[in-house]
Design an enzyme around this catalytic site. Structure first.
Site, short mmCIF file in Angstrom:
data_model
loop_
_atom_site.label_atom_id
_atom_site.label_comp_id
_atom_site.label_asym_id
_atom_site.label_seq_id
_atom_site.Cartn_x
_atom_site.Cartn_y
_atom_site.Cartn_z
N LYS A 11 0.82 -1.22 0.00
CA LYS A 11 0.00 0.00 0.00
C LYS A 11 0.86 1.28 0.00
CE LYS A 11 -3.99 -2.24 2.25
NZ LYS A 11 -4.98 -2.17 3.37
N TYR A 51 -12.66 -2.02 -3.66
CA TYR A 51 -13.14 -2.08 -2.27
C TYR A 51 -14.66 -1.98 -2.16
CZ TYR A 51 -8.48 -2.02 -0.16
OH TYR A 51 -7.21 -2.36 0.25
N ASN A 114 -2.00 0.34 6.67
CA ASN A 114 -1.48 -0.89 7.26
C ASN A 114 -0.62 -1.71 6.29
OD1 ASN A 114 -3.54 -1.85 5.72
ND2 ASN A 114 -4.70 -2.78 7.38
N HIS A 117 -2.22 -5.42 1.56
CA HIS A 117 -3.50 -6.10 1.37
C HIS A 117 -3.20 -7.53 0.97
CE1 HIS A 117 -7.36 -7.35 -0.33
NE2 HIS A 117 -6.65 -7.83 -1.34
P1 RTP Z 1 -7.06 -5.97 3.35
O1 RTP Z 1 -8.43 -6.23 2.75
O2 RTP Z 1 -6.48 -4.62 2.98
O3 RTP Z 1 -6.11 -7.11 3.14
O4 RTP Z 1 -7.22 -5.90 4.95
P2 RTP Z 1 -8.10 -6.77 5.91
O5 RTP Z 1 -8.77 -7.89 5.16
O6 RTP Z 1 -7.23 -7.12 7.08
O7 RTP Z 1 -9.17 -5.71 6.39
P3 RTP Z 1 -10.63 -5.36 5.80
O8 RTP Z 1 -11.61 -5.51 6.90
O9 RTP Z 1 -10.87 -6.09 4.51
O10 RTP Z 1 -10.48 -3.80 5.51
C1 RTP Z 1 -9.87 -3.36 4.33
C2 RTP Z 1 -8.94 -2.21 4.64
O11 RTP Z 1 -9.69 -1.08 5.06
C3 RTP Z 1 -8.92 -0.32 6.00
N1 RTP Z 1 -9.68 -0.22 7.24
N2 RTP Z 1 -9.81 0.90 7.89
N3 RTP Z 1 -10.52 2.87 9.79
C4 RTP Z 1 -10.93 1.62 9.99
O12 RTP Z 1 -11.59 1.28 10.93
C5 RTP Z 1 -10.55 0.64 8.99
N4 RTP Z 1 -10.87 -0.65 9.00
C6 RTP Z 1 -10.32 -1.19 7.91
C7 RTP Z 1 -7.61 -1.04 6.19
O13 RTP Z 1 -6.65 -0.47 5.28
C8 RTP Z 1 -7.96 -2.45 5.80
O14 RTP Z 1 -6.81 -3.16 5.44
MG MG Z 2 -9.92 -7.57 3.38
#
Ligand code: RTP
Ligand code: MG
Length: 140
Positions: A11, A51, A114, A117
């Protein structure tokens, strides 16, 4: 164990800090081969569509803004159990909850910025890979 492919994004917070090589070293050291990779600057339309599953979440607009704030490196990683292995190497979404030694524990700035992805299922991996790569760009 099955040889799988997963989709990964380094990212903007990580490309900005020149962490691409350090993150790739973690993948390669842990049995994930980088079989496709390119550095791109995503358009807002591309990021919004990527997204889309989070469209109703309160963080959606901020997330899209962040993902188009700088270049990203999109990748296809291949190896045994690649989807779960990559999720393990990444660590929890919120770096405060991420295990020691994981990419997010080492490098993430916040729950949003973070650093990486990774696809969350084999099915989504195939969809996400096809969204960014043509077949001829993936060399296993
Ligand atoms: P990713 O899809 O990026 O691999 O991450 P992930 O599965 O661990 O998390 P996900 O729930 O799919 O969320 C996608 C991305 O959104 C951002 N996020 N921001 N501000 C917040 O509360 C929040 N929660 C999620 C993060 O960049 C997350 O990786
Ligand atoms: Mg995710």
């Amino acid at each position: 164990m099955a040889i799988e492919r997963t989709f990964s994004i380094i990212k903007p917070d990580a490309t900005r800090r020149n962490l691409t090589g350090a993150i790739n070293a973690i993948f390669e050291k842990n049995g994930l081969a980088i079989v496709a990779q390119k550095r791109i600057w995503m358009s807002r339309a591309h990021a919004k569509k990527f997204y889309e599953v989070h469209a109703e979440r309160p963080f959606y607009n901020d997330l899209v803004d962040f993902m188009v704030s700088g270049p990203v490196v999109v990748q296809v990683l291949e190896g045994e159990n690649a989807v779960a292995k990559n999720r393990e190497l990444m660590g929890a979404t919120n770096p405060a909850n991420a295990a020691e030694g994981t990419i997010r524990k080492l490098f993430a700035e916040s729950i949003e910025a973070n650093s990486v992805h990774g696809s969350d299922s084999v099915e989504n991996a195939a969809i996400e890979i096809a969204y960014f790569f043509a077949g001829y760009e993936i060399v296993g």
